[in-house]
Write an enzyme that holds these catalytic residues in place. Structure first.
Site, PDB file in Angstrom:
ATOM      1  CB  THR B 195      -0.886   0.151   1.215  1.00 25.15           C
ATOM      2  OG1 THR B 195      -1.721  -0.961   1.283  1.00 25.15           O
ATOM      3  CG2 THR B 195      -1.801   1.361   1.094  1.00 25.15           C
ATOM      4  CB  SER B 408     -13.543   1.004  14.599  1.00 22.88           C
ATOM      5  OG  SER B 408     -12.295   0.572  15.041  1.00 22.88           O
TER       6      SER B 408
END
Lengths: 408, 408
Positions: B195, B408
């Site tokens: 990434t 989250s």
């Protein structure tokens, strides 16, 4: 249940000392501060033997000795095991120390030296403290009772939090055959053996060469299908001892009940493999990944291993996060043949991906599911009939803590 | 320093907007709560282009579009980048959204659509929120000042803790040529792209095909030689834009100063790669592993990558534990050709292993060394002339925390 219909049955409270003629023990000799650290497994008669060993180019001294027992002697009667020191990267002195362990054990038991296997697990690169081992071997009194088997299982533990035992029985030629096993994990667990030791005993009557071929085929789909951290150790081995005292006709692949034996050995191996994965260092959960639809079983296992070994998948499972994006990314980098638009993923019974795209699901329900002690991930890539399973565990704060301070 | 002796020089406070004709900017458009999340890099004139892309079979939509720009258009003039959403596993809608980003950027800048690259980074498998992006693109005003480049670098961050920038200058045909780069990490970092997004600008005059071959050769020894967690992402790319405004004679491998250019591009790439490794998720330290004596450079890099990627080595470095046993075990399972009794290992300047066996050293001194922000591990396997480097970071509680709760 008649003998003709029973393939195998799990038996509780049985252990490596349960097959006829096997005895075990484990004691504290002084390599560790307080915990048990020296173990002995013994068969009343020389047993057929099979073994699989680490693929690491750096191999510990005891492993080289046990390899000789398996491949040169072709029979085994005892295995001496210590924890607390791996006796790896210890040069000529390490080899001499491992030979001393073999020799003293043979003398203590009154058997030939080349019938004794040696296994060690613990820190790499420290010379063995031989005084406690020499004294300890004299104190070993193996017994055929639960207590002896538990002592053995406790003595081979390093960072394991629980002992790992399983036992099954089957019928062969009308005779009850027991196969039992014990193992230790729990870091450096990765395909092709890891810091794991596995010891399987059976009273089946079988030649070493067929025992070896059965073990090898089973190892790929059990012990080589688990991963904790991708590190492969210098000391891994799984040894099967088959002493023939069940008095069945000698097992070969042509025996009508050969498959009973193989399935039972497979059940024992899979139980131990899953127990090792579940007790991975710092783990709170067992993760099982099942892959269908690959172009071969080998590719299916490759995908399953890649997903269950992904640190990002492992941390997401630890955090009860239904982050399927990490699962599909791992499927993608597994190297397997696939179509990005033909992938289905379930977490437990909840579908989260279809045709490579998200489907709506209840995050709340999945959080409840992910909090279970065993989490199952199903992947179907719709390319063929290949099927495979792999097991691992979540990656937690405790893994870091255990390994940041292992030697201290 | 005369132009004939200067190969290259690192230049501080320079950035991707420093090569002639480049402008950059970054803003908050609303994909993230507060942080910047939309960035634009622009060249006044169409630039030669080179790109390397993820090997993951699952590729994000924007990556497919940028691949077309590199391989079909062969020129590039702008790249639009968002963080906060990877636009991966988003199916046909995801492709349509990425094309919309390309089209609106081209219209805003008044250039051809096929000269605009698109890059995204963030969570996989969520549909893009297009309203903030559509509004945001209208607000982008790239500038050729430090502020613009910093805004760009900030806007591409996900779990990165610092921006990553570097710049060098060299002389070609008596003209000053600047090569500058910026990148983001910092999880899912593993060979063959991760990434990570990397953007390199230069005013050098060079054809795309030679720029591509230079980038490919450099990528193996820089961006593909870092690892954070072994996960390979769906979105990785490194793009080099060379707009020729330095007005040197066109660079080819036959140009007398070709090596100047390649070495300078290598320096920029290596700086960015090391910054990504050092800022790996939760990392407290950069780990550099240098391997000598392998039978080839490829095998040396393989060993270096294996050691720096070992979770057990990474946790030991985090814990300031001179646990070289884990290093030699990783060397052993790297798959490289080696002799277990011909391995030397140093931690910094302290020899800890010789001929595959432990040598005595001061644990206290090594603890002091291991507490440094950069830890170097040297391995010599004495088999040949192969040499390689790899970079990674320690594995910490914070890695687990960041990844257990990413969504989250």
């Amino acid at each position: 249940m008649s003998s003709s219909t029973m393939i195998m049955k799990k038996i509780s409270l049985k252990n490596i000392a349960s097959p006829k003629g096997f005895k075990a023990t484990g004691i504290h000799c002084g390599l560790k501060h307080k915990k048990k650290d020296l173990a002995l497994l013994f068969s009343e008669v020389p047993a057929s033997v099979a073994g699989v060993f680490t693929t690491n180019a750096i191999k510990a001294a005891p492993l080289l000795i046990t390899k000789d027992v398996v491949y040169q002697t072709g029979k085994i009667q005892a295995i001496i095991v210590n924890s607390g020191n791996a006796n790896a990267c210890t040069g000529k002195q390490g080899m001499a120390d491992a030979y001393t362990m073999q020799k003293l054990t043979a003398e203590k038991l009154g058997i030939a030296r080349n019938l004794v296997g040696v296994a060690s697990t613990g820190v790499i690169g420290e010379m063995m403290k031989m005084d406690p081992i020499i004294t300890g071997i004299q104190q070993l009194e193996p017994i055929d009772e639960l207590e002896g088997a538990i002592g053995f299982s406790q003595s081979i533990m390093t960072t394991d939090t629980v002992t790992k035992n399983t036992a099954y029985k089957t019928m062969i030629d009308g005779k009850e055959v027991i196969i039992a096993g014990t193992a230790k994990g729990s870091g450096m667990i990765e395909p092709n053996m890891a810091t794991m030791l596995g010891f399987i005993t059976t009273d089946a009557n079988i030649e070493s060469k067929y025992l070896q071929s059965a073990l090898k085929s089973i190892t790929d789909i059990t012990f080589n299908s688990i991963t904790v951290d991708g590190d492969t150790s210098t000391n891994d081995m799984v040894i099967v001892m088959a002493n023939g005292m069940a008095e069945n006709n000698t097992l070969t692949p042509d025996h009508p009940e050969w498959e009973n034996f193989v399935k039972t050995l497979h059940a024992v191996s899979q139980d131990l493999a899953k127990m090792i994965a579940k007790d991975g260092e710092g783990a709170t959960k067992l993760i099982e990944v099942e892959v269908k639809g690959a172009i071969s079983d080998v590719e299916a296992r490759k995908i399953a291993k890649t997903v269950v070994g992904s640190p990002l998948v492992k941390t997401a499972v630890f955090g009860n996060d239904a982050n399927w994006g990490r699962i599909i990314a791992a499927v993608g980098y597994s190297g397997a043949t696939l179509d990005p638009y033909a992938i289905t993923i379930h977490l437990g019974s909840t579908k989260v991906v279809e045709n490579g795209e998200p489907v709506s699901f209840s995050e709340e329900d999945l959080i409840v599911y992910l909090k279970q002690p065993e989490v199952k991930i199903f992947v179907d890539i719709h390319q063929g009939a290949g099927h495979g399973l792999a097991w691992g565990c979540d990656l937690t704060y405790d893994y870091v803590q255990i390994n940041a301070s292992y030697r201290s």
